[in-house]
Design a protein around this motif. Sequence first.
Motif, short mmCIF file in Angstrom:
data_model
loop_
_atom_site.label_atom_id
_atom_site.label_comp_id
_atom_site.label_asym_id
_atom_site.label_seq_id
_atom_site.Cartn_x
_atom_site.Cartn_y
_atom_site.Cartn_z
N ALA A 251 0.83 -1.21 0.00
CA ALA A 251 0.00 0.00 0.00
C ALA A 251 0.86 1.25 0.00
O ALA A 251 0.57 2.23 -0.70
CB ALA A 251 -0.93 -0.01 1.21
N ARG A 252 1.94 1.23 0.80
CA ARG A 252 2.83 2.39 0.86
C ARG A 252 3.58 2.55 -0.46
O ARG A 252 3.78 3.68 -0.94
CB ARG A 252 3.82 2.21 2.00
CG ARG A 252 4.57 3.46 2.36
CD ARG A 252 3.59 4.55 2.71
NE ARG A 252 4.12 5.38 3.77
CZ ARG A 252 3.56 6.51 4.13
NH1 ARG A 252 2.47 6.92 3.50
NH2 ARG A 252 4.03 7.22 5.11
N ALA A 253 3.98 1.44 -1.05
CA ALA A 253 4.67 1.51 -2.34
C ALA A 253 3.77 2.13 -3.41
O ALA A 253 4.24 2.90 -4.26
CB ALA A 253 5.11 0.12 -2.76
N LEU A 254 2.49 1.80 -3.37
CA LEU A 254 1.56 2.37 -4.35
C LEU A 254 1.49 3.88 -4.24
O LEU A 254 1.37 4.59 -5.25
CB LEU A 254 0.16 1.76 -4.16
CG LEU A 254 -0.01 0.32 -4.61
CD1 LEU A 254 -1.35 -0.24 -4.14
CD2 LEU A 254 0.09 0.21 -6.13
N THR A 255 1.57 4.40 -3.03
CA THR A 255 1.51 5.86 -2.85
C THR A 255 2.80 6.54 -3.27
O THR A 255 2.78 7.72 -3.64
CB THR A 255 1.20 6.22 -1.39
OG1 THR A 255 2.30 5.85 -0.55
CG2 THR A 255 -0.08 5.56 -0.91
#
Length: 269
Positions: A251-255
Motif C-alpha cells: 500500500a505504501r509503495a503504491l503511494t
Amino acid sequence: MAEGRWLEIADGVLVRRYTELDLSVGLVLADHGCLVIDTRGDAAQGAELAAAVREVTSLPWTVAITHAHFDHSFGTAALLPCEVWAHERCRAALEAEGAAQRERWAQHYRTEGEPGVAAAIAATDIVLPDRLVTTTAELDLGGRRVLLTHPGPGHTGHDLLVHIPDAAVVFAGDLVEHAPGGSFTAESFGPDTDLGHWPAALDRILQLRPRVVVPGHGEPVELAFVVAARDDLADLAALRAAVRAGELTTARALTRSPFPADVTTAALG
C-alpha cells in the motif's frame, strides 16, 4: 489516425503507426536493401505491412525482431523468404512459448468480440528467426550500416535495439513505450520482465545518443523521455525491492510510485 500510416523521422528511416495496440514498426532504406523492424501480430497484419513496404520501395528486405511477443513477431511469415534477425533467446522463446501465445491471444480476441482477429492469429505460422544475435551484429544494407544490440534484460530477457548511426535513430521495441499520459502500462510488465535490470538497458540506449527513439508502442520520443522512463523504472525497482525485503508495505509503495496504481501493481507482482 488511419489503420496504418508512415512517418519519416530521418532520411530513409520510417515508422509505421497503427491504431491496433498503438503499435510502431520500422523501415530503414539503403542503396541495395531495406530493413523491416517488427512484423505485427498475425499473418494478415504481416501481409498488410509487406504491401505497405512495397508502396515505398521495391528493394529486397531483411527483417529484425525486437522481441518475441506476438504483436511484434507473428506477422513474419508474410515477408518470407528473407533473413530474420533476432536475439538468440528470442528464437528460443518463440520455439518454447509461441504456440501458447498464439492460443492465449486468439482466445483474448474471441472474448473481446473480435473473431476475425482471433481467427487470423490462430491460423498464423510462427516463424523462428534464422540469424541470431548474442550481443551485437552489424548489417550492411548497401551504403548504410545498421547495428543490432542486446542491451541486457529489461522488458524481456531477449530485447534487441536497432540502431541506425548515420540517422541517429534507435528502434527500442518495448524497452520504451509512450503510452497516453505516461511511459508504460500494466501490460508492459510480464513474467519475462526483468525490472531490476531494465534501467541499465535504457542506459545503453542513452549511451548511443540518438536524436530519435522509436518505442514499440506510441509516437517517437526524444532522449529526455527515455531519461525520465529510466529514472521512474529505477524508482519502481527500488520500491519492489523494499516490499520484498519487508521494509515497505504494498500500500505504501503504491503511494510512492511514479506510476499509476495498476502499473505499479503489475510491476510489484
